[in-house]
Design a protein around this motif. Structure first.
Motif, PDB file in Angstrom:
ATOM      1  N   GLU A  14      14.153  10.263  10.944  1.00  0.00           N
ATOM      2  CA  GLU A  14      13.182   9.349  10.319  1.00  0.00           C
ATOM      3  C   GLU A  14      11.746   9.864  10.447  1.00  0.00           C
ATOM      4  N   HIS A  15      10.972   9.551   9.439  1.00  0.00           N
ATOM      5  CA  HIS A  15       9.510   9.706   9.469  1.00  0.00           C
ATOM      6  C   HIS A  15       8.968   8.696  10.490  1.00  0.00           C
ATOM      7  N   HIS A  16       7.843   9.008  11.098  1.00  0.00           N
ATOM      8  CA  HIS A  16       7.267   8.066  12.081  1.00  0.00           C
ATOM      9  C   HIS A  16       7.117   6.663  11.508  1.00  0.00           C
ATOM     10  N   SER A  17       6.923   6.574  10.204  1.00  0.00           N
ATOM     11  CA  SER A  17       6.716   5.243   9.616  1.00  0.00           C
ATOM     12  C   SER A  17       7.987   4.400   9.613  1.00  0.00           C
ATOM     13  N   ASN A  18       9.137   5.024   9.899  1.00  0.00           N
ATOM     14  CA  ASN A  18      10.350   4.223  10.057  1.00  0.00           C
ATOM     15  C   ASN A  18      10.834   4.236  11.518  1.00  0.00           C
ATOM     16  N   PHE A  27       9.222   2.651  -1.321  1.00  0.00           N
ATOM     17  CA  PHE A  27       8.685   3.974  -1.686  1.00  0.00           C
ATOM     18  C   PHE A  27       7.178   3.904  -1.899  1.00  0.00           C
ATOM     19  N   SER A  28       6.560   5.107  -1.999  1.00  0.00           N
ATOM     20  CA  SER A  28       5.104   5.228  -2.175  1.00  0.00           C
ATOM     21  C   SER A  28       4.780   5.729  -3.570  1.00  0.00           C
ATOM     22  N   GLY A  29       3.731   5.173  -4.175  1.00  0.00           N
ATOM     23  CA  GLY A  29       3.321   5.617  -5.510  1.00  0.00           C
ATOM     24  C   GLY A  29       2.838   7.058  -5.538  1.00  0.00           C
ATOM     25  N   HIS A  30       2.089   7.451  -4.508  1.00  0.00           N
ATOM     26  CA  HIS A  30       1.441   8.777  -4.570  1.00  0.00           C
ATOM     27  C   HIS A  30       2.419   9.937  -4.484  1.00  0.00           C
ATOM     28  N   LYS A  31       3.643   9.669  -4.030  1.00  0.00           N
ATOM     29  CA  LYS A  31       4.627  10.755  -3.973  1.00  0.00           C
ATOM     30  C   LYS A  31       5.401  10.872  -5.281  1.00  0.00           C
ATOM     31  N   VAL A  78      17.294   3.525   7.416  1.00  0.00           N
ATOM     32  CA  VAL A  78      17.433   4.995   7.319  1.00  0.00           C
ATOM     33  C   VAL A  78      16.759   5.536   6.074  1.00  0.00           C
ATOM     34  N   THR A  79      16.434   6.826   6.178  1.00  0.00           N
ATOM     35  CA  THR A  79      15.826   7.482   5.030  1.00  0.00           C
ATOM     36  C   THR A  79      16.917   8.014   4.107  1.00  0.00           C
ATOM     37  N   GLN A  80      16.624   7.980   2.810  1.00  0.00           N
ATOM     38  CA  GLN A  80      17.590   8.509   1.847  1.00  0.00           C
ATOM     39  C   GLN A  80      17.530  10.035   1.829  1.00  0.00           C
ATOM     40  N   VAL A  81      16.293  10.564   1.887  1.00  0.00           N
ATOM     41  CA  VAL A  81      16.098  12.020   1.884  1.00  0.00           C
ATOM     42  C   VAL A  81      15.111  12.362   3.001  1.00  0.00           C
ATOM     43  N   SER A  82      15.455  13.377   3.808  1.00  0.00           N
ATOM     44  CA  SER A  82      14.560  13.775   4.899  1.00  0.00           C
ATOM     45  C   SER A  82      13.371  14.564   4.367  1.00  0.00           C
ATOM     46  N   ASN A  83      12.182  14.193   4.818  1.00  0.00           N
ATOM     47  CA  ASN A  83      10.970  14.892   4.372  1.00  0.00           C
ATOM     48  C   ASN A  83      10.824  16.261   5.042  1.00  0.00           C
ATOM     49  N   VAL A  84      11.642  16.540   6.058  1.00  0.00           N
ATOM     50  CA  VAL A  84      11.550  17.811   6.772  1.00  0.00           C
ATOM     51  C   VAL A  84      12.707  18.735   6.390  1.00  0.00           C
ATOM     52  N   VAL A 144      16.371   1.037   3.158  1.00  0.00           N
ATOM     53  CA  VAL A 144      16.384   2.467   2.824  1.00  0.00           C
ATOM     54  C   VAL A 144      14.960   2.921   2.534  1.00  0.00           C
ATOM     55  N   ASP A 145      14.553   4.001   3.241  1.00  0.00           N
ATOM     56  CA  ASP A 145      13.264   4.623   2.991  1.00  0.00           C
ATOM     57  C   ASP A 145      13.456   5.619   1.841  1.00  0.00           C
ATOM     58  N   GLY A 146      12.930   5.235   0.687  1.00  0.00           N
ATOM     59  CA  GLY A 146      13.125   6.059  -0.516  1.00  0.00           C
ATOM     60  C   GLY A 146      11.933   6.948  -0.846  1.00  0.00           C
ATOM     61  N   ALA A 147      11.024   7.135   0.131  1.00  0.00           N
ATOM     62  CA  ALA A 147       9.784   7.880  -0.150  1.00  0.00           C
ATOM     63  C   ALA A 147      10.049   9.255  -0.744  1.00  0.00           C
ATOM     64  N   GLN A 148      11.092   9.940  -0.226  1.00  0.00           N
ATOM     65  CA  GLN A 148      11.375  11.302  -0.706  1.00  0.00           C
ATOM     66  C   GLN A 148      12.514  11.329  -1.720  1.00  0.00           C
ATOM     67  N   ALA A 149      13.006  10.163  -2.083  1.00  0.00           N
ATOM     68  CA  ALA A 149      14.104  10.118  -3.060  1.00  0.00           C
ATOM     69  C   ALA A 149      13.592   9.766  -4.455  1.00  0.00           C
ATOM     70  N   ARG A 188       0.823  -1.219   0.000  1.00  0.00           N
ATOM     71  CA  ARG A 188       0.000   0.000   0.000  1.00  0.00           C
ATOM     72  C   ARG A 188       0.852   1.262   0.000  1.00  0.00           C
ATOM     73  N   GLY A 189       2.119   1.141   0.271  1.00  0.00           N
ATOM     74  CA  GLY A 189       2.972   2.331   0.294  1.00  0.00           C
ATOM     75  C   GLY A 189       4.191   2.115   1.171  1.00  0.00           C
ATOM     76  N   THR A 190       4.924   3.174   1.379  1.00  0.00           N
ATOM     77  CA  THR A 190       6.132   3.125   2.206  1.00  0.00           C
ATOM     78  C   THR A 190       5.830   2.548   3.587  1.00  0.00           C
ATOM     79  N   THR A 191       4.770   3.045   4.186  1.00  0.00           N
ATOM     80  CA  THR A 191       4.434   2.627   5.547  1.00  0.00           C
ATOM     81  C   THR A 191       4.213   1.123   5.620  1.00  0.00           C
ATOM     82  N   GLU A 192       3.419   0.603   4.689  1.00  0.00           N
ATOM     83  CA  GLU A 192       3.172  -0.839   4.730  1.00  0.00           C
ATOM     84  C   GLU A 192       4.438  -1.624   4.407  1.00  0.00           C
TER      85      GLU A 192
HETATM   86  N1  PMP Z   1       8.943   8.127   4.815  1.00  0.00           N
HETATM   87  C1  PMP Z   1       9.121   9.395   4.420  1.00  0.00           C
HETATM   88  C2  PMP Z   1      10.514   9.959   4.362  1.00  0.00           C
HETATM   89  C3  PMP Z   1       8.003  10.161   4.059  1.00  0.00           C
HETATM   90  O1  PMP Z   1       8.178  11.422   3.662  1.00  0.00           O
HETATM   91  C4  PMP Z   1       6.714   9.580   4.115  1.00  0.00           C
HETATM   92  C5  PMP Z   1       5.480  10.370   3.766  1.00  0.00           C
HETATM   93  N2  PMP Z   1       5.447  11.677   4.260  1.00  0.00           N
HETATM   94  C6  PMP Z   1       6.604   8.260   4.534  1.00  0.00           C
HETATM   95  C7  PMP Z   1       7.731   7.575   4.873  1.00  0.00           C
HETATM   96  C8  PMP Z   1       5.272   7.573   4.623  1.00  0.00           C
HETATM   97  O2  PMP Z   1       4.739   7.411   3.347  1.00  0.00           O
HETATM   98  P1  PMP Z   1       3.253   6.863   3.174  1.00  0.00           P
HETATM   99  O3  PMP Z   1       2.386   7.682   4.069  1.00  0.00           O
HETATM  100  O4  PMP Z   1       2.972   7.083   1.722  1.00  0.00           O
HETATM  101  O5  PMP Z   1       3.262   5.426   3.540  1.00  0.00           O
END
Ligand code: PMP
Length: 404
Positions: free
Chosen positions: A121-125, A221-225, A169-175, A198-203, A91-95
């Motif tokens: 890290e994003h809460h999802s990691n 990674f997530s499709g919607h991003k 770890v995340t590749q790119v910080s979302n903040v 590697v969390d590639g959501a923002q990469a 379903r996305g990065t989180t799942e």
């Molecule tokens: N990791 C990072 C670095 C993100 O920016 C995000 C979304 N803001 C997520 C994870 C979570 O992605 P999603 O909500 O699409 O599962």
């Protein structure tokens, strides 16, 4: 060079007005807008090839199955994975992270073992590992950062022990926008025989990613991003690692055979895709990946880098401006606060001027704590944004500052 005006025509929403003002969409790190071809792919999927996949013998089911598997090969090529079996639709990065956290912990960790994450890290990691910590008694170790928002690699090296089982770890910080030295992070872990997620959501939406070159065991990674639909994402895993992990969810599609006495699980990638997959989402995601590939990931990175430089210069000139994240390697994310203006007030007033930004903790509360703030205002850019929009944005921020 990208033709921004013609690109913008691919995204109907960008010509909308809000409160009578032209929409300026700077919330791309939260989700990106969709080009016409992606929306049309969803529509034509439902109109022309809709049937449940993998189990059918009939024409439509075979066509839908082929489209889903073709989408998997598109993701494989996009990431340069060795095999399509290494691409799991989620379903996305989180799942994807929850899947690895659950299955990896079950297969490879016991009480007292350690996972290294970073402060950004994003809460999802973070939370999936904490859930496993509560279940299995594993512990988290955290890589700190310096004042510019760059990870401290010496401190990272010092975190390893014989109990370290994974680095996540995340590749790119979302903040902060920080682009972490991910190759070095992976090499350091591998030198100690530790696998890496590697969390590639923002990469993935902003730069070329080659998972073989990167050599991490897991990449998500997530499709919607990345201009694709919501509700679909990817877990890449090296085949030998995915083979080793137990299934995450049970159900249809993921089995070889089932009886009440004994069930055997299917092969990769199906072992991790229980239930009817989002076969419309997967084909629309593939369409989005083809779209950004046509533009060129290197061209996207170069143009967005230019936008970031320009925005940093324009905003940097505003009195009382504090920009969070000054890393030497940085993606197109600008987090800031102005004087004592609350991030929420800034966001609300910018909204009234037609500018969509995000405010708050950005699902990174530990990072906020490390920075000593409650939240920030975040503008995040895409290749469809322009310098003219940044001009309007800078003028709007200045106007809000004067109001206070
Ligand atoms: N990791 C990072 C670095 C993100 O920016 C995000 C979304 N803001 C997520 C994870 C979570 O992605 P999603 O909500 O699409 O599962």
């Amino acid at each position: 060079m990208l033709d921004i005006q013609s690109i913008r025509e691919d995204f109907p929403i960008l010509s909308h007005t809000v409160y009578g003002k032209p929409l300026i969409y700077f919330d791309n790190a939260a989700t990106t807008q969709k080009p016409r071809c992606v929306v049309e792919k969803i529509e034509s999927g439902y109109y022309n090839v809709n049937a449940n996949i993998h189990r059918g013998v009939h024409f439509l089911s075979l066509e839908a199955t082929e489209a889903h598997e073709e989408a998997r090969r598109t993701v494989q090529q996009f990431l340069n994975a060795r095999s399509a079996n290494e691409i799991i639709f989620t379903r996305g990065t989180t799942e994807s992270i929850n899947l690895v956290a659950s299955s990896f912990t079950d297969a490879c960790m016991s009480a007292g073992d350690e996972v290294i994450v970073s402060v950004m890290e994003h809460h999802s990691n973070i939370v999936p590992w904490q859930i496993q910590a509560a279940r299995k008694g594993i512990t988290l170790k955290v890589i700190p950062m310096n004042a510019r928002g760059e990870l401290e690699l010496d401190a990272y090296r010092a975190l390893f022990s014989e109990r370290t089982k994974l680095v996540a770890v995340t590749q790119v910080s979302n903040v902060l926008g920080t682009i972490n030295p991910i190759t070095e992070i992976v090499e350091e872990a591998h030198r100690r025989g530790v696998p890496v997620l590697v969390d590639g959501a923002q990469a993935v939406p902003h730069m070329r990613v080659d998972v073989q070159e990167l050599d991490a065991e897991f990449y998500v990674f997530s499709g919607h991003k990345v201009y694709g639909p919501t509700g679909i994402g990817v877990l890449y895993g090296k085949e030998e690692w995915l083979d080793r992990l137990p299934p995450y969810q049970g159900g249809g599609e993921m089995i070889a055979s089932v009886s009440f006495e004994k069930t055997t699980f299917g092969e990769l990638p199906f072992k991790f895709e229980a239930g009817t997959p989002d076969y419309i989402g997967s084909t629309a995601l593939a369409e989005a990946l083809r779209y950004v590939s046509r533009l060129g990931m290197d061209e996207i990175a170069a143009y967005e880098g230019e936008l970031l430089r320009y925005a940093t210069e324009r905003l940097g000139a505003i009195e009382g401006m504090r920009i969070f994240g000054q890393a030497a390697e940085k993606g197109a994310v600008l987090s800031f606060l102005v004087g004592h203006i609350h991030h929420y007030d800034m966001g609300m007033l910018l909204d009234r001027l037609g500018i969509a930004v995000r405010t708050g903790h950005h699902c990174a509360q530990p990072l906020m704590q490390a920075m000593g703030v409650e939240g920030t205002v975040r503008a995040s850019f895409s290749f469809y944004n322009t310098k003219e929009e940044i001009d309007t944005f800078a003028e709007a921020v200045e106007r809000v500052r004067k109001m206070f």
